[in-house]
Design an enzyme around this catalytic site. Sequence first.
Site, mmCIF file in Angstrom:
data_model
loop_
_atom_site.group_PDB
_atom_site.id
_atom_site.type_symbol
_atom_site.label_atom_id
_atom_site.label_comp_id
_atom_site.label_asym_id
_atom_site.label_seq_id
_atom_site.Cartn_x
_atom_site.Cartn_y
_atom_site.Cartn_z
ATOM 1 N N SER A 1 0.855 -1.188 0.000
ATOM 2 C CA SER A 1 0.000 0.000 0.000
ATOM 3 C C SER A 1 0.889 1.235 0.000
ATOM 4 O O SER A 1 1.724 1.382 -0.875
ATOM 5 C CB SER A 1 -0.955 -0.027 1.196
ATOM 6 O OG SER A 1 -1.888 1.032 1.121
ATOM 7 N N MET B 1 -0.181 1.216 5.308
ATOM 8 C CA MET B 1 -0.906 1.521 6.534
ATOM 9 C C MET B 1 -1.996 0.481 6.772
ATOM 10 O O MET B 1 -2.589 -0.028 5.831
ATOM 11 C CB MET B 1 -1.530 2.908 6.430
ATOM 12 C CG MET B 1 -2.223 3.390 7.680
ATOM 13 S SD MET B 1 -2.913 5.048 7.426
ATOM 14 C CE MET B 1 -3.560 5.368 9.076
#
Length: 357
Positions: free
Chosen positions: A177, A296
């Site tokens: 991500s 995250m």
Amino acid sequence: MLNQKIRVMVVDDSMLARNLIIKGLSAHPRIQVVGYAINALDAKNKLPILKPDVMTLDVEMPALNGIDFLKQLLPTNPMPVILVSSLNLKVFDALAAGAVDFVRKPGEQDKVESFLGALAQKVVMASNAKVRPSVSQPAMKATASAAALPNNTPVGPIPRLGASPMLNNVIIGLGASTGGTEATLEVMKRLPADIPPIVIVQHMPPGFTKMYAERLDRLCQMEVREAQNGDELRRGLALIAPAGLQSRLTRMGNCYRISCGPGEKVSGHRPSVDALFQSMASVVSCKMVGIIMTGMGRDGANGLLAMRQKGAYTIGQDKESSVVYGMPMVANDIGAVAIQGSCENIAGILLRHLRTL
């Protein structure tokens, strides 16, 4: 520290965009917009005065564009920067220059709210991110970071794995991500053209996964493209899960394909690393490798654990090289990771494992 507001500076040459971003971010309880700049040169003058914690930056600006600005700024002022960009390939050059993440500018009025929500979320995340500016020139060797090379410059030839029958029965899944576009590239550039099939989930707005796949295809030895529903997995092919769809593996006999279609978000994402990894744990009967990288949250952690419990070899990015040590941290904490490594070393770890099969 949790009660202290995140100081944000907005840099955009469009007054309409600036006002929209300032108003939207100011409404967030954890964010304080301390000022704005109308271009990169204006930002350079105001930075010492405003002292922001995070900057939002338009990529396309007159005089000095966002990419060149980052190359000047980040080596001496390592500040988290969130790009605000249209559907433009230059966003990847800006990420390579050290920006933490990006948000796509809204093209329609009804998307403004979701745009502002995503931007605010990324600003909060970026306040704790580790900034990694462009790799310095001495690192430009055969295994150099793509961030240090022009977009159309591939690395030198990498020794092939060879025709071992065991390597025809391996599938690799990779999830990332925030910070993952460049971290994944660090891994992929070090892999040979005959690597076992790789399926990659990178959290990204719609429209960008195709451009990202094309960028990797230029820079890497294997073929890389955005996945289409029904694509068959094979050696030498890496597939990028398309944004806005869930991607899972299916099996018919010894043939594995990727299924890309609409569906509910899994672990808050579409595509989801967990959705891919869980499908691999469920349907793959050959050897598996799972890799979880910077990002995250915890998407992918449970799926990677399921893969490891089914016998997969699992690799997690380490804290030191992660822009955001969230997803790989959770995966490591729950026992899903067999070995950790930096984004520069993960390819070597993977190749050593493959050569033992």
